[in-house]
Scaffold this active site. Structure first.
Site, PDB file in Angstrom:
ATOM      1  N   LYS A  15     -47.158  42.373  95.405  1.00 59.85           N
ATOM      2  CA  LYS A  15     -47.842  41.521  94.428  1.00 59.85           C
ATOM      3  C   LYS A  15     -48.567  40.337  95.089  1.00 59.85           C
ATOM      4  O   LYS A  15     -49.722  40.072  94.783  1.00 59.85           O
ATOM      5  CB  LYS A  15     -46.764  40.950  93.504  1.00 59.85           C
ATOM      6  CG  LYS A  15     -47.145  40.789  92.100  1.00 59.85           C
ATOM      7  CD  LYS A  15     -45.938  40.449  91.241  1.00 59.85           C
ATOM      8  CE  LYS A  15     -44.637  40.251  91.943  1.00 59.85           C
ATOM      9  NZ  LYS A  15     -44.057  38.940  91.939  1.00 59.85           N
ATOM     10  N   ARG A  90     -41.596  34.526  84.445  1.00 61.12           N
ATOM     11  CA  ARG A  90     -40.511  35.382  84.911  1.00 61.12           C
ATOM     12  C   ARG A  90     -39.647  35.875  83.754  1.00 61.12           C
ATOM     13  O   ARG A  90     -38.777  36.697  83.945  1.00 61.12           O
ATOM     14  CB  ARG A  90     -39.583  34.571  85.781  1.00 61.12           C
ATOM     15  CG  ARG A  90     -39.666  34.582  87.282  1.00 61.12           C
ATOM     16  CD  ARG A  90     -39.878  35.844  87.972  1.00 61.12           C
ATOM     17  NE  ARG A  90     -39.304  35.853  89.300  1.00 61.12           N
ATOM     18  CZ  ARG A  90     -39.955  35.508  90.417  1.00 61.12           C
ATOM     19  NH1 ARG A  90     -41.195  35.131  90.385  1.00 61.12           N
ATOM     20  NH2 ARG A  90     -39.344  35.594  91.574  1.00 61.12           N
ATOM     21  N   ARG A 127     -40.006  42.702 105.237  1.00 58.79           N
ATOM     22  CA  ARG A 127     -40.470  41.321 105.134  1.00 58.79           C
ATOM     23  C   ARG A 127     -39.392  40.356 105.627  1.00 58.79           C
ATOM     24  O   ARG A 127     -39.694  39.348 106.261  1.00 58.79           O
ATOM     25  CB  ARG A 127     -40.842  40.992 103.691  1.00 58.79           C
ATOM     26  CG  ARG A 127     -41.412  39.593 103.565  1.00 58.79           C
ATOM     27  CD  ARG A 127     -41.824  39.276 102.162  1.00 58.79           C
ATOM     28  NE  ARG A 127     -40.675  39.260 101.270  1.00 58.79           N
ATOM     29  CZ  ARG A 127     -40.764  39.195  99.945  1.00 58.79           C
ATOM     30  NH1 ARG A 127     -41.941  39.192  99.382  1.00 58.79           N
ATOM     31  NH2 ARG A 127     -39.690  39.166  99.199  1.00 58.79           N
ATOM     32  N   ARG A 133     -37.288  34.770 105.646  1.00 55.23           N
ATOM     33  CA  ARG A 133     -37.041  33.950 104.456  1.00 55.23           C
ATOM     34  C   ARG A 133     -35.555  33.808 104.204  1.00 55.23           C
ATOM     35  O   ARG A 133     -34.810  34.772 104.331  1.00 55.23           O
ATOM     36  CB  ARG A 133     -37.711  34.615 103.229  1.00 55.23           C
ATOM     37  CG  ARG A 133     -39.088  34.075 102.951  1.00 55.23           C
ATOM     38  CD  ARG A 133     -39.801  34.871 101.907  1.00 55.23           C
ATOM     39  NE  ARG A 133     -39.113  34.939 100.621  1.00 55.23           N
ATOM     40  CZ  ARG A 133     -39.699  35.356  99.509  1.00 55.23           C
ATOM     41  NH1 ARG A 133     -40.958  35.723  99.524  1.00 55.23           N
ATOM     42  NH2 ARG A 133     -39.026  35.405  98.373  1.00 55.23           N
ATOM     43  N   ARG A 144     -32.318  39.472  92.929  1.00 52.30           N
ATOM     44  CA  ARG A 144     -33.694  39.266  92.475  1.00 52.30           C
ATOM     45  C   ARG A 144     -34.225  40.503  91.764  1.00 52.30           C
ATOM     46  O   ARG A 144     -34.876  40.405  90.737  1.00 52.30           O
ATOM     47  CB  ARG A 144     -34.593  38.889  93.662  1.00 52.30           C
ATOM     48  CG  ARG A 144     -34.600  37.392  93.885  1.00 52.30           C
ATOM     49  CD  ARG A 144     -34.835  36.991  95.318  1.00 52.30           C
ATOM     50  NE  ARG A 144     -36.055  37.524  95.863  1.00 52.30           N
ATOM     51  CZ  ARG A 144     -36.228  37.804  97.161  1.00 52.30           C
ATOM     52  NH1 ARG A 144     -35.250  37.620  98.006  1.00 52.30           N
ATOM     53  NH2 ARG A 144     -37.374  38.258  97.575  1.00 52.30           N
TER      54      ARG A 144
HETATM   55  P1  AMP Z   1     -41.101  34.928  94.566  1.00 52.77           P
HETATM   56  O1  AMP Z   1     -41.824  34.539  95.821  1.00 52.77           O
HETATM   57  O2  AMP Z   1     -42.005  35.019  93.377  1.00 52.77           O
HETATM   58  O3  AMP Z   1     -40.258  36.156  94.752  1.00 52.77           O
HETATM   59  O4  AMP Z   1     -40.098  33.730  94.235  1.00 52.77           O
HETATM   60  C1  AMP Z   1     -39.075  33.367  95.130  1.00 52.77           C
HETATM   61  C2  AMP Z   1     -37.980  32.633  94.379  1.00 52.77           C
HETATM   62  O5  AMP Z   1     -38.509  31.457  93.753  1.00 52.77           O
HETATM   63  C3  AMP Z   1     -37.366  33.424  93.239  1.00 52.77           C
HETATM   64  O6  AMP Z   1     -36.321  34.277  93.683  1.00 52.77           O
HETATM   65  C4  AMP Z   1     -36.857  32.314  92.331  1.00 52.77           C
HETATM   66  O7  AMP Z   1     -35.673  31.749  92.810  1.00 52.77           O
HETATM   67  C5  AMP Z   1     -37.948  31.269  92.469  1.00 52.77           C
HETATM   68  N1  AMP Z   1     -39.028  31.446  91.458  1.00 52.77           N
HETATM   69  C6  AMP Z   1     -40.332  31.789  91.683  1.00 52.77           C
HETATM   70  N2  AMP Z   1     -41.026  31.831  90.532  1.00 52.77           N
HETATM   71  C7  AMP Z   1     -40.143  31.515  89.557  1.00 52.77           C
HETATM   72  C8  AMP Z   1     -40.241  31.405  88.143  1.00 52.77           C
HETATM   73  N3  AMP Z   1     -41.400  31.643  87.492  1.00 52.77           N
HETATM   74  N4  AMP Z   1     -39.124  31.059  87.449  1.00 52.77           N
HETATM   75  C9  AMP Z   1     -37.950  30.814  88.070  1.00 52.77           C
HETATM   76  N5  AMP Z   1     -37.791  30.920  89.400  1.00 52.77           N
HETATM   77  C10 AMP Z   1     -38.870  31.260  90.147  1.00 52.77           C
END
Ligand code: AMP
Length: 191
Positions: A15, A90, A127, A133, A144
């Protein structure tokens, strides 16, 4: 071409990569809440300090914090001509907050990227090795993904119910193959 777009898809589907490429092509800001939160953590801001533990465990940061962060981002001048959201909303409550925050400037198209579960785990592991990370531990990855299916995937029904079309795009294959499909899906809905 629609300029207010939203990417939906599980972790590991590609994504972020596709969203960055598409945002560049159509000239709108790529608004990734994950990237913004990681930056807040790296900078040690108040938000970053509050979010870090939840992120490392693979949980979701509270809706209030994330919605406030997105609202602030949308107030900047470059977001006035459109946006490409990635990682937000989310869950349904964030989707409702988004609709309220940008009323009259709503999402025009959702692009939903899909891939096999095996492929998702393989890409997340790759990744984890590349980027190191802190939330790419096996437990956090599983949490997740589980949260994605529980909380985020139902948005694929929320949007059509609110008259926003969802284009489902196959995320298997190379970055370029998938990108061609994304662009084709966009052209089909909004030539
Ligand atoms: P991502 O890079 O989108 O996978 O986000 C990494 C982490 O950031 C996620 O596992 C959440 O802990 C947090 N996160 C990102 N976007 C959101 C969101 N819209 N709502 C809540 N937590 C978020």
């Amino acid at each position: 071409m629609g300029r207010r777009l939203l990417f939906l898809g599980p972790q590991g589907v590609g994504k972020g990569t596709q969203a960055a490429k598409l945002a560049k092509l159509i000239g709108v800001p790529h608004v990734s809440t994950g990237d913004m939160l990681r930056q807040a953590v790296a900078e040690g801001t108040d938000l970053g300090m509050r979010a870090k533990a939840v992120m490392d465990a693979g949980g979701l940061v509270s809706d209030d914090l994330v919605v406030a962060m997105v609202k602030e981002r949308f107030a900047k001048s470059d977001a006035q001509c459109g946006y490409l959201l990635d990682g937000f909303p989310r869950n349904e409550s964030q989707a409702v907050a988004l609709d309220r925050a940008i009323n009259g400037n709503a999402v025009e198209l959702v692009i939903s990227l899909t891939a096999d579960e095996d492929e998702l785990l393989r890409r997340m592991e790759a990744r984890a090795e590349e980027e190191g990370r802190t939330d790419d531990t096996p437990e956090a990855m599983q949490r997740r993904l589980a949260l994605y299916w529980e909380e985020t995937a139902p948005l694929a029904d929320y949007y059509p119910a609110h008259d926003v079309p969802v284009a489902v795009v196959d995320g298997m294959g190379t970055i370029d193959e998938v990108f061609h499909r994304v662009v084709a899906a966009l052209a089909e809905i909004d030539p």
